[in-house]
Motif scaffolding. Structure first.
Motif, PDB file in Angstrom:
ATOM      1  N   ARG B 280      14.011  -3.938  -4.654  1.00  9.20           N
ATOM      2  CA  ARG B 280      12.587  -4.062  -4.366  1.00  9.20           C
ATOM      3  C   ARG B 280      11.749  -3.645  -5.565  1.00  9.20           C
ATOM      4  O   ARG B 280      12.215  -2.866  -6.371  1.00  9.20           O
ATOM      5  N   CYS B 591       8.017  -7.726   4.480  1.00 10.10           N
ATOM      6  CA  CYS B 591       6.924  -7.331   3.586  1.00 10.10           C
ATOM      7  C   CYS B 591       5.741  -8.277   3.654  1.00 10.10           C
ATOM      8  O   CYS B 591       4.617  -7.900   3.326  1.00 10.10           O
ATOM      9  N   CYS B 595       3.183  -4.700   5.092  1.00 11.71           N
ATOM     10  CA  CYS B 595       3.857  -3.729   4.231  1.00 11.71           C
ATOM     11  C   CYS B 595       4.167  -2.501   5.063  1.00 11.71           C
ATOM     12  O   CYS B 595       3.305  -1.968   5.746  1.00 11.71           O
ATOM     13  N   THR B 596       5.432  -2.074   5.031  1.00 12.51           N
ATOM     14  CA  THR B 596       5.799  -0.895   5.799  1.00 12.51           C
ATOM     15  C   THR B 596       5.806   0.352   4.921  1.00 12.51           C
ATOM     16  O   THR B 596       6.271   1.401   5.331  1.00 12.51           O
ATOM     17  N   GLY B 597       5.334   0.203   3.700  1.00 11.97           N
ATOM     18  CA  GLY B 597       5.153   1.367   2.835  1.00 11.97           C
ATOM     19  C   GLY B 597       6.432   2.019   2.373  1.00 11.97           C
ATOM     20  O   GLY B 597       6.590   3.239   2.452  1.00 11.97           O
ATOM     21  N   CYS B 598       7.354   1.210   1.850  1.00 10.61           N
ATOM     22  CA  CYS B 598       8.656   1.773   1.464  1.00 10.61           C
ATOM     23  C   CYS B 598       8.559   2.619   0.197  1.00 10.61           C
ATOM     24  O   CYS B 598       9.397   3.470  -0.050  1.00 10.61           O
ATOM     25  N   ASN B 601       6.418  -0.242  -4.274  1.00 13.83           N
ATOM     26  CA  ASN B 601       5.233  -0.748  -4.974  1.00 13.83           C
ATOM     27  C   ASN B 601       4.840   0.157  -6.133  1.00 13.83           C
ATOM     28  O   ASN B 601       4.218  -0.270  -7.088  1.00 13.83           O
ATOM     29  N   CYS B 609       2.269  -4.784  -4.178  1.00 18.11           N
ATOM     30  CA  CYS B 609       3.370  -5.734  -4.082  1.00 18.11           C
ATOM     31  C   CYS B 609       2.841  -7.141  -3.870  1.00 18.11           C
ATOM     32  O   CYS B 609       1.894  -7.349  -3.132  1.00 18.11           O
TER      33      CYS B 609
END
Ligand code: SF4
Lengths: 220, 611
Positions: B280, B591, B595-598, B601, B609
């Motif tokens: 990612r 995504c 966005c799940t905020g991994c 980014n 992202c």
């Protein structure tokens, strides 16, 4: 479309390319060079490419022949250079021309070999080698699809001479039958290993020098 | 060519793979070269030459003035035997020069089963295996590739690792190396400096302490090395280096075609998939650029096949435009486009139809799990309807062979989930019966299962692997549930999966066992011809490695992992959250949906992202 015969060399590192791989390699050389060649029709078209006599892997040659069909407007003169620019190391095209002869009329192959002896070359050795190949028959065991068969290779070796090159090397010049039967010059060393191990080389390699008509004239 | 080499080549299978000389190989004049790099791929020529990453990075190095990068692969056993007998050390293909004489020996490590091959290649090169045993005169031995995110099991064998994508960081390391060498700086001091380059991990600069239970207590950096190593990525994938000439092997390799890389990263977040997290964030390459690259490479290479590569090709937004562009060019030529397996949920009929004109091959789908519940648990966002719908389109279009891939042993899997695989396969068969326009040709549905391997830096990094016995029991259960002549069932042996699982989540203490396996003859372990489960188990036993500690053990939330020093952007608490959600069979959106905020980014400038 017209027929085009190409003379090419396969030397150095390229000698390790097998015949099957050579066909793929050739196909890509033509594509890269932008020389269109005729393909067979059908479900899985492949280029129409006829090799005179398949060369065995690990053998070099300066006289390979392949027939293809090219567009009418291609010039024979330019083709070798265009192909050479797109060829891997060791594959070198020397000439392109309209074929006037048939591959089935190739009678003999002239081959030159290097026999390496790890410090065992003497005058005596050359005599022993020559005498061995003067025998009426040289029967070796040959692997065929139906198991191991006794084969007399003598009729396949038309001419053979040995010369000393240096303290470790003997040069072999041989004319062998090209078809019916095809005689692989490697069999010369094989025969020695099998029947006369004392004078068999520690390593041998051959190069095809020329393809020859029945009457001894150079085939082209 | 080396006279000794000339003597052994006629004795080995496929000698063409050991000599180089291919079209487009890079030959440089040694009088203009000050740094020689041996790029080593720890597998055969046929596998290594099929690797896009290797082609890119060799090109990056050879683009540097004064640097010559050559290729090195592992010989097959027959060649190795002959080399050892003749005293020929491992050599590079282009020049034929011994690897030992190179300045930098760089390995690309994509899978754990290559570890013994690395040791075998170092040994065949005459280079001491362990970094600690190498002197100033020995080459610098470095590595990159996916395995380096948990480099610990092989940490002792390398001077440094490069985390992430190499296009930018690799030349930085080489430049530093040249500067240090010019100034007479020692290898040790070079390594301390190198640790300051983003993405560079120098294992010797970290002291590791363990708890009594064998888990990691702490990693303590020395000499100013960073606490954690943040992986490097190419931020602007549109403008990153891509070779415009590729080496065309003169002998057949595995992927004998032009390969285009559509994007890096993946939007999906399948919880079993390490690649989906460590690569990612998603960075696509513009279709116009790709079409240009593809056409250039096809023309230059003479290849007549081109394929697309990425983690989830059908998620490439410009896929139709890209395929059209390539297919337009292919028209009236013998060139064909082959597509990798597309996702079942956005299977594009028009693309498949156009491609089909050129070539029709079997279709592959990877639902990974049989039941919707388990697919939700692993976040494989494919519904049965999607899959059956895709199969229907394919059957109607004349396809008559479908391959379905599944994993057994996924976290939370029950017997019901296993039996659901058989049911799904039967439904596919039923779809064929109802929709195939030409049933006389029959149908072949292949179900394949492999044993799930929990990987570091994925949400399942905490999960235990099922035991071999349990995997075999589930295989048996599935086999008994699959009773149809049209459905073929292939299952992979779990032995390799167990070893791979140990190595994937292994720690630094494991190097002894890996070396022992190699000393006992281990090499080319990804090949069934060479892999020996017993040899590995014996070595683990001999070296005191508790296999179950690494495989079946369930890890706790607070456990410190050997790979925690690797920062891939995605945060550990995010992964844990995903793991918890999997236990509740709760989906996470991809995504693009939200966005799940991994955290990945943060690796981008501006932190946004472009999923
Ligand atoms: S930050 Fe958001 S959009 Fe970017 S990779 Fe992570 S989850 Fe996907």
């Amino acid at each position: 479309m017209r027929k085009c015969r190409l003379v090419f060399e396969k030397t150095g590192r390229a000698k390790y390319i097998s015949h099957l791989d050579l066909m793929h390699t050739m196909e890509r050389i033509f594509v890269r060079a932008g020389v269109d060649i005729v393909h067979t029709q059908g479900f899985n078209p492949h280029p129409y490419m006829v090799f005179a006599l398949p060369l065995s892997v690990c053998t070099e040659s300066v006289c390979e022949l392949v027939d293809v069909q090219i567009e009418d407007d291609e010039s024979f003169d330019e083709i070798p250079e265009r192909l050479n620019e797109k060829s891997p190391e060791g594959i070198k095209f020397k000439k392109a021309y309209e074929p006037l002869t048939k591959f089935k009329d190739i009678a003999y192959i002239d081959a030159e070999g290097r026999f390496e002896y790890d410090g065992r070359v003497s005058e005596n050795l050359l005599d022993k080698l020559s005498n061995f190949f003067k025998k009426d028959e040289i029967v070796i065991k040959k692997k065929t699809k139906k198991g191991i068969k006794d084969t007399d290779i003598k009729p396949g070796i038309t001419d053979i001479i040995f010369e000393k090159a240096d303290d470790n090397t003997v040069l072999v010049k041989a004319r062998v039958t090209a078809q019916n039967p095809t005689t692989n010059p490697d069999l010369i060393a094989t025969a020695l290993r099998e029947l006369e191990p004392d004078v068999a080389p520690d390593f041998s390699e051959f190069m095809r020098m020329a393809m020859v008509f029945e009457d001894g004239k150079k085939f082209s | 060519m080396d006279a000794r080499l000339k003597r052994i080549l006629p004795k080995v299978q496929k000698p063409a793979r050991y000599v180089g000389g291919e079209y487009n190989q890079t030959i440089k004049d040694l009088s203009h070269v000050d740094t020689r790099i041996a790029f080593c791929f720890p597998d055969t020529y046929e596998i290594g030459m099929s690797n896009l990453g290797m082609r890119i990075l060799c090109g990056v190095f050879n683009n540097m003035d004064g640097v010559w990068c050559e290729r090195v692969f592992s010989p097959w056993g027959d060649m190795e035997d002959e080399m050892r007998k003749a005293g020929i050390p491992l050599y590079a293909l282009e020049s034929g020069d011994p690897v030992k004489d190179f300045d930098i020996v760089a390995f690309s490590i994509g899978y754990e089963m290559a570890y013994t091959t690395i040791l075998n290649m170092l040994d065949l090169a005459g280079i001491p295996l362990r970094a600690a045993d190498r002197g100033e005169e020995d080459p610098l031995v470095i590595a990159g590739g996916t395995c380096c995110y948990n480099a610990e099991p092989i940490a002792d064998f390398f001077d440094l690792f490069i985390l992430g994508e190499g296009e930018e960081v690799d030349p930085e390391v080489v430049e530093l190396y040249r500067r240090c060498r010019a100034e007479g700086i020692s290898k040790k001091d070079f390594l301390i400096k190198a640790a300051g380059i983003g993405g560079v991990y120098v294992p010797s600069l970290y002291d590791v302490e363990y708890n009594d239970d064998g888990t990691v207590k702490s990693y303590t950096p020395k000499c100013g090395a960073p606490e954690r190593i943040t992986k490097r990525i190419i931020k602007d994938f549109n403008n990153s280096y891509f070779p415009d000439k590729i080496i065309v092997p003169s002998t057949e390799i595995v992927h004998d075609r032009v390969v285009l890389e559509l994007f890096r990263g993946c939007i999906r977040g399948c919880r079993f998939c390490q690649a989906g997290y460590v690569y990612r964030p998603v960075r696509p390459r513009d279709s116009g650029i790709l079409i240009d690259q593809g056409i250039k490479l096809l023309q230059d290479s003479g290849y007549e096949e081109i394929t697309l590569s990425s983690l989830s090709t059908s998620d490439y937004k410009q896929l139709p435009a890209l395929c059209d562009g390539i297919l337009d060019w292919c028209e009236n030529k013998k060139t064909s486009l082959s597509l990798p397996s597309l996702r079942a949920d956005n299977f594009s009929m028009s693309i498949m139809e156009r491609v089909q004109k050129v070539r029709k091959s079997g279709l592959t789908f990877a639902p990974e799990a049989g039941s919707q519940r388990l697919r939700d648990a692993i976040n494989k966002n494919v519904t049965e309807e999607d899959l059956l719908n895709s199969c229907r389109i394919a059957f109607e279009g004349g396809w008559n062979s479908v391959k379905l891939y599944f994993m057994l042993g996924l976290p939370t899997e029950t017997d019901e989930d296993v039996v659901a695989i058989a049911e799904l396969a039967r439904k596919v068969l039923w779809v064929w019966k109802n929709h195939s326009p030409n049933k006389s040709r029959g149908v072949k549905i292949t179900v394949s299962t492999s044993c799930f391997i929990p990987k570091p830096l994925s949400p399942f990094q905490w999960a235990g692997q099922v035991s071999m016995e349990e995997y075999k029991r589930r295989v048996k259960l599935l086999r008994e549930s699959l009773k149809s002549k049209a459905i073929v069932y292939n299952w992979h042996d779990p032995e390799t999966s167990v070893i791979e699982a140990v190595l994937a989540r292994g720690d630094r203490k494991m190097s002894k066992a890996i070396e022992t396996v190699w000393r006992n003859g281990g090499k080319l372990d990804s090949w069934s011809e060479y892999f020996s489960f017993q040899r590995w188990m014996d070595a683990f036993h001999e070296c005191g490695t508790d296999v179950e500690f690494f495989t079946t053990r369930q890890r706790g939330k607070e456990e410190v992992f050997p790979w925690d020093i690797s920062d891939v952007g995605v945060r550990k608490d995010f992964l844990w959250n995903e793991y918890v959600k999997s236990g509740q069979s709760q989906l996470s959106p991809d995504c693009r949906v939200r966005c799940t905020g991994c955290g990945a980014n943060c690796l981008l400038d501006g932190g946004v992202c472009d999923a």
